[in-house]
Scaffold this motif. Structure first.
Motif, PDB file in Angstrom:
ATOM      1  N   VAL A 191       0.727  -1.284   0.025  1.00 21.41           N
ATOM      2  CA  VAL A 191      -0.012   0.030   0.001  1.00 21.41           C
ATOM      3  C   VAL A 191       1.046   1.148  -0.059  1.00 21.41           C
ATOM      4  CG1 VAL A 191      -1.639   1.279   1.345  1.00 21.41           C
ATOM      5  CG2 VAL A 191      -1.984  -1.079   0.848  1.00 21.41           C
ATOM      6  N   ALA A 192       1.914   1.261   0.779  1.00 23.60           N
ATOM      7  CA  ALA A 192       2.885   2.323   0.672  1.00 23.60           C
ATOM      8  C   ALA A 192       3.280   2.767  -0.691  1.00 23.60           C
ATOM      9  CB  ALA A 192       3.887   1.993   1.726  1.00 23.60           C
ATOM     10  N   LEU A 193       3.836   1.417  -1.285  1.00 23.41           N
ATOM     11  CA  LEU A 193       4.494   1.459  -2.631  1.00 23.41           C
ATOM     12  C   LEU A 193       3.245   2.249  -3.769  1.00 23.41           C
ATOM     13  CD1 LEU A 193       6.870   1.365  -4.592  1.00 23.41           C
ATOM     14  CD2 LEU A 193       5.806  -0.972  -4.780  1.00 23.41           C
ATOM     15  N   ALA A 194       1.902   1.705  -3.401  1.00 21.02           N
ATOM     16  CA  ALA A 194       0.796   2.196  -4.299  1.00 21.02           C
ATOM     17  C   ALA A 194       0.652   3.793  -3.971  1.00 21.02           C
ATOM     18  CB  ALA A 194      -0.451   1.516  -3.970  1.00 21.02           C
ATOM     19  N   LEU A 195       0.637   4.134  -2.681  1.00 22.87           N
ATOM     20  CA  LEU A 195       0.694   5.633  -2.226  1.00 22.87           C
ATOM     21  C   LEU A 195       1.760   6.409  -3.190  1.00 22.87           C
ATOM     22  CD1 LEU A 195      -0.563   5.256   1.323  1.00 22.87           C
ATOM     23  CD2 LEU A 195      -2.172   6.237  -0.816  1.00 22.87           C
ATOM     24  N   PHE A 196       2.974   5.987  -2.788  1.00 24.95           N
ATOM     25  CA  PHE A 196       4.210   6.547  -3.641  1.00 24.95           C
ATOM     26  C   PHE A 196       4.036   6.802  -4.983  1.00 24.95           C
ATOM     27  CE2 PHE A 196       8.458   5.971  -5.625  1.00 24.95           C
ATOM     28  CZ  PHE A 196       9.083   6.978  -5.062  1.00 24.95           C
ATOM     29  N   ALA A 197       3.580   5.581  -5.713  1.00 24.38           N
ATOM     30  CA  ALA A 197       3.033   6.034  -6.747  1.00 24.38           C
ATOM     31  C   ALA A 197       1.990   6.761  -7.494  1.00 24.38           C
ATOM     32  CB  ALA A 197       2.876   4.475  -7.667  1.00 24.38           C
ATOM     33  N   GLY A 252       2.782  10.402  -7.743  1.00 25.44           N
ATOM     34  CA  GLY A 252       3.527  10.831  -8.868  1.00 25.44           C
ATOM     35  C   GLY A 252       4.921  10.865  -8.577  1.00 25.44           C
ATOM     36  N   MET A 253       5.617   9.715  -7.486  1.00 25.25           N
ATOM     37  CA  MET A 253       6.782   9.951  -7.240  1.00 25.25           C
ATOM     38  C   MET A 253       7.926   9.106  -8.254  1.00 25.25           C
ATOM     39  SD  MET A 253       6.846  12.155  -4.815  1.00 25.25           S
ATOM     40  CE  MET A 253       8.222  11.973  -4.049  1.00 25.25           C
ATOM     41  N   SER A 261      12.567   3.423  -8.351  1.00 23.75           N
ATOM     42  CA  SER A 261      12.216   4.525  -7.721  1.00 23.75           C
ATOM     43  C   SER A 261      12.070   4.773  -6.173  1.00 23.75           C
ATOM     44  CB  SER A 261      11.352   5.126  -8.330  1.00 23.75           C
ATOM     45  OG  SER A 261      11.332   5.338  -9.719  1.00 23.75           O
ATOM     46  N   TRP A 262      11.356   3.725  -5.818  1.00 21.00           N
ATOM     47  CA  TRP A 262      11.002   3.446  -4.263  1.00 21.00           C
ATOM     48  C   TRP A 262      12.294   3.283  -3.395  1.00 21.00           C
ATOM     49  CZ3 TRP A 262       7.549   4.361  -0.618  1.00 21.00           C
ATOM     50  CH2 TRP A 262       7.577   3.451   0.740  1.00 21.00           C
ATOM     51  N   ALA A 263      13.295   2.615  -4.060  1.00 18.95           N
ATOM     52  CA  ALA A 263      14.641   2.104  -3.221  1.00 18.95           C
ATOM     53  C   ALA A 263      15.170   3.460  -3.237  1.00 18.95           C
ATOM     54  CB  ALA A 263      15.231   0.866  -4.179  1.00 18.95           C
ATOM     55  N   GLN A 264      15.352   4.238  -4.322  1.00 15.71           N
ATOM     56  CA  GLN A 264      16.006   5.458  -4.200  1.00 15.71           C
ATOM     57  C   GLN A 264      15.648   6.533  -3.333  1.00 15.71           C
ATOM     58  OE1 GLN A 264      16.038   6.654  -8.347  1.00 15.71           O
ATOM     59  NE2 GLN A 264      17.300   4.733  -9.038  1.00 15.71           N
ATOM     60  N   GLU A 265      14.676   6.361  -2.647  1.00 12.99           N
ATOM     61  CA  GLU A 265      13.959   7.422  -1.771  1.00 12.99           C
ATOM     62  C   GLU A 265      13.703   6.858  -0.440  1.00 12.99           C
ATOM     63  OE1 GLU A 265      13.801  10.284  -2.686  1.00 12.99           O
ATOM     64  OE2 GLU A 265      13.669  10.074  -5.037  1.00 12.99           O
ATOM     65  N   PRO A 266      14.796   6.207   0.410  1.00 11.24           N
ATOM     66  CA  PRO A 266      14.358   5.742   1.660  1.00 11.24           C
ATOM     67  C   PRO A 266      13.958   6.559   2.669  1.00 11.24           C
ATOM     68  CG  PRO A 266      16.870   5.959   1.170  1.00 11.24           C
ATOM     69  CD  PRO A 266      16.144   6.083  -0.164  1.00 11.24           C
ATOM     70  N   HIS A 267      14.112   7.860   2.548  1.00 12.45           N
ATOM     71  CA  HIS A 267      13.921   8.763   3.506  1.00 12.45           C
ATOM     72  C   HIS A 267      12.458   8.836   3.675  1.00 12.45           C
ATOM     73  CE1 HIS A 267      14.436  11.021  -0.208  1.00 12.45           C
ATOM     74  NE2 HIS A 267      13.575  11.821   0.185  1.00 12.45           N
ATOM     75  N   LEU A 268      11.647   8.713   2.294  1.00 10.34           N
ATOM     76  CA  LEU A 268      10.216   8.698   2.147  1.00 10.34           C
ATOM     77  C   LEU A 268       9.399   7.548   2.737  1.00 10.34           C
ATOM     78  CD1 LEU A 268       9.952  10.363  -1.075  1.00 10.34           C
ATOM     79  CD2 LEU A 268       9.818  11.521   1.038  1.00 10.34           C
ATOM     80  N   HIS A 269      10.055   6.343   3.035  1.00  7.21           N
ATOM     81  CA  HIS A 269       9.551   5.198   3.361  1.00  7.21           C
ATOM     82  C   HIS A 269       8.576   5.052   4.931  1.00  7.21           C
ATOM     83  CE1 HIS A 269      12.318   2.387   0.718  1.00  7.21           C
ATOM     84  NE2 HIS A 269      11.810   3.564   0.054  1.00  7.21           N
TER      85      HIS A 269
END
Length: 70
Positions: A5-11, A14-15, A27-35
């Motif tokens: 769900v976190a990944l879906a919200l990230f997508a 528009g991240m 893209s998710w892996a490149q933004e660990p500070h947003l996890h």
């Protein structure tokens, strides 16, 4: 489930990096500070969705009970 769900919200925000060959997961892996932020949002989303599902189920059960004359 929370991570999906976190990944879906990230997508949905528009991240995803708009570069050819870059996947959503990359893209998710490149933004660990947003996890943490997206996991918190995912938990709230899942909680609210669960509450709405319980309410819907209760209403449907009540409707069935009325039809059966209970």
């Amino acid at each position: 489930m929370i991570d999906r769900v976190a990944l879906a919200l990230f997508a949905s925000d528009g991240m995803k990096r708009a570069f050819p060959g870059v996947s959503l997961e990359q893209s998710w892996a490149q933004e660990p500070h947003l996890h943490v932020h997206y996991r918190e949002r995912a938990i709230v989303f899942i909680k609210v969705m669960g509450q709405q599902m319980v309410g819907l189920a209760d209403a449907e059960i009540a409707g069935l009970d009325e039809k059966r004359g209970r």
